[in-house]
Design an enzyme around this catalytic site. Structure first.
Site, PDB file in Angstrom:
ATOM      1  N   LYS A  34       0.849  -1.198   0.000  1.00  0.00           N
ATOM      2  CA  LYS A  34       0.000   0.000   0.000  1.00  0.00           C
ATOM      3  C   LYS A  34       0.883   1.246   0.000  1.00  0.00           C
ATOM      4  O   LYS A  34       2.103   1.154   0.225  1.00  0.00           O
ATOM      5  CB  LYS A  34      -0.940  -0.029   1.199  1.00  0.00           C
ATOM      6  CG  LYS A  34      -0.251  -0.070   2.536  1.00  0.00           C
ATOM      7  CD  LYS A  34      -1.263  -0.210   3.664  1.00  0.00           C
ATOM      8  CE  LYS A  34      -0.571  -0.377   4.986  1.00  0.00           C
ATOM      9  NZ  LYS A  34      -1.274   0.208   6.094  1.00  0.00           N
ATOM     10  N   TYR A 254      17.940  29.492   7.821  1.00  0.00           N
ATOM     11  CA  TYR A 254      16.792  30.226   8.361  1.00  0.00           C
ATOM     12  C   TYR A 254      16.858  30.286   9.881  1.00  0.00           C
ATOM     13  O   TYR A 254      17.153  29.286  10.534  1.00  0.00           O
ATOM     14  CB  TYR A 254      15.487  29.530   7.959  1.00  0.00           C
ATOM     15  CG  TYR A 254      15.118  29.710   6.507  1.00  0.00           C
ATOM     16  CD1 TYR A 254      14.863  30.978   5.981  1.00  0.00           C
ATOM     17  CD2 TYR A 254      15.000  28.605   5.675  1.00  0.00           C
ATOM     18  CE1 TYR A 254      14.514  31.130   4.643  1.00  0.00           C
ATOM     19  CE2 TYR A 254      14.649  28.745   4.344  1.00  0.00           C
ATOM     20  CZ  TYR A 254      14.400  30.016   3.835  1.00  0.00           C
ATOM     21  OH  TYR A 254      14.053  30.165   2.528  1.00  0.00           O
TER      22      TYR A 254
END
Ligand SMILES: Cc1ncc(COP(=O)(O)O)c(C=O)c1O
Length: 358
Positions: A34, A254
């Site tokens: 899956k 950042y």
């Protein structure tokens, strides 16, 4: 071309599937594919395993449609069954096995005019409390479906909540509850996910359902994939696309959260959170360059991350960087980020090309 690739080793997938089979001699195994085979590519994974796998398991009809042509004769199990009545017709056309997890799904099957009977897996909610019948509900549904024209095999399926925590009391309780139903003489029973395949032989029953172990990651927090004999199927590799020299006191990235404590050589790597590398990875998390671990510096950006190359002076522009794989286990990265290998693997995004080897 942007230097970032997820290399999938198909021979590792086969090795891991066969290891699962050796854990449960004489039993059959649905390879759980899956979520695009946990990010590895469902069609390619099915094609790699089809000669050796007894069957495949997916979450929904769309996923079964995607892989049917890659394994025309294989059993394919819909783990959550059908989401609407018309799906039973398509499931019969595709020759699928279907889970039935509640009375609504059972009624849809009862009303369906199918081109051929389906193998049905009645799902017991043995303690996970996510999907499935109560013991009493399952007995009633069994009586309702037994001998019905729409039903070929009538099987029992359940799922463990805590099999990855060895000795957890809920696992014994779940096994007991499943045991209570075995007097109903099901054609087959299936309980075991990877954790149970690896450590719970009494749960192996007729069909096991290994997922994460196929991809070479561990379901356990305290037992590594390597200890279990698993081989990582995916290696995520970027490259150094910039290098700069920093003075003590200068920051990276950042928020300017990482500050050089010494004269430092900082490398910029072509992988970021938009590729599936977790933004939650803290400074200090390892990547591997020239076979040597180097630490992340500062925040992961969308398309890039930074590493401290000071202790690997031979590193230069264009060098490969292993974000995870044989040298940097995905489970180690996942633990550093407070998540599990499953999440990292399934979140590798569509812009990362998959390259198949083996
Ligand atoms: C019903 C069911 N069976 C088997 C599996 C495979 O589990 P694992 O990947 O832990 O082996 C899953 C995955 O979540 C599942 O939902």
């Amino acid at each position: 071309m942007r230097p970032l690739v997820a290399t999938i080793d198909l021979s590792a997938l086969r090795h891991n599937y066969l290891l699962a089979k050796r854990c449960a001699p004489g039993r059959q195994a649905f390879a759980v594919v899956k979520a695009n085979a946990y990010g590895h590519g469902a069609r390619e994974t099915v094609t790699a395993l089809r000669e050796i796998a007894d069957g495949f398991a997916v979450a929904c009809l769309e996923e079964a449609e995607d892989i049917r042509a890659s394994a025309p004769g294989a059993r394919i199990l819909l783990l959550e069954g059908c989401f609407e009545p018309a799906e039973y017709l398509r499931a019969a056309e595709l020759g699928l096995d279907v889970a039935i997890q509640d009375q609504r799904q059972a009624e849809w099957l009862l009303a369906a005019d199918l081109s051929r009977p389906l193998n049905v897996w009645l799902k017991l909610d043995s303690g996970m409390h996510r999907l499935g019948f109560t013991l009493e509900g399952l007995r009633l549904c069994h009586a309702q479906l037994k001998g019905l024209g729409q039903v070929a095999e009538l099987n029992l399926i359940s799922h463990f909540a805590c099999a990855d925590e060895r000795g957890h009391p809920l696992t014994g309780l779940q096994l007991e509850r499943c045991g209570e139903l075995l007097e109903l003489a099901f054609d087959n029973c299936s309980l075991a996910n990877s954790a149970a395949v690896l450590t719970l032989p009494q749960a192996h029953m007729a069909w096991i359902r290994p997922g994460i172990m196929l991809y070479g990651a561990t379901p356990f927090s305290e037992l590594s994939a390597q200890t279990l004999g698993l081989k990582p199927a995916m290696t995520l590799t970027g490259a150094l696309i910039a290098i700069r020299e920093l003075q003590p006191g200068e920051s990276v990235g950042y928020g300017a959260g990482w500050v050089a404590q010494r004269a430092s050589r900082i490398g910029t790597v072509s992988c970021g959170y938009a590729d599936g590398y977790p933004r939650t990875a803290p400074s200090g998390t390892s990547v591997v360059i020239h076979g040597q671990r180097v630490p992340l510096t500062g925040r992961v950006s969308m398309d890039m991350l930074a590493v401290d190359l000071t202790d690997v002076p031979q590193a230069q522009l264009g060098d490969g960087v292993e974000l995870w794989g044989a040298q940097m286990p995905i489970d180690e990265l996942a633990q550093a980020c407070g998540t599990i290998g499953y999440e990292l693997l399934t979140k590798v995004t569509g812009r990362v090309p998959r390259r198949y080897v083996g």
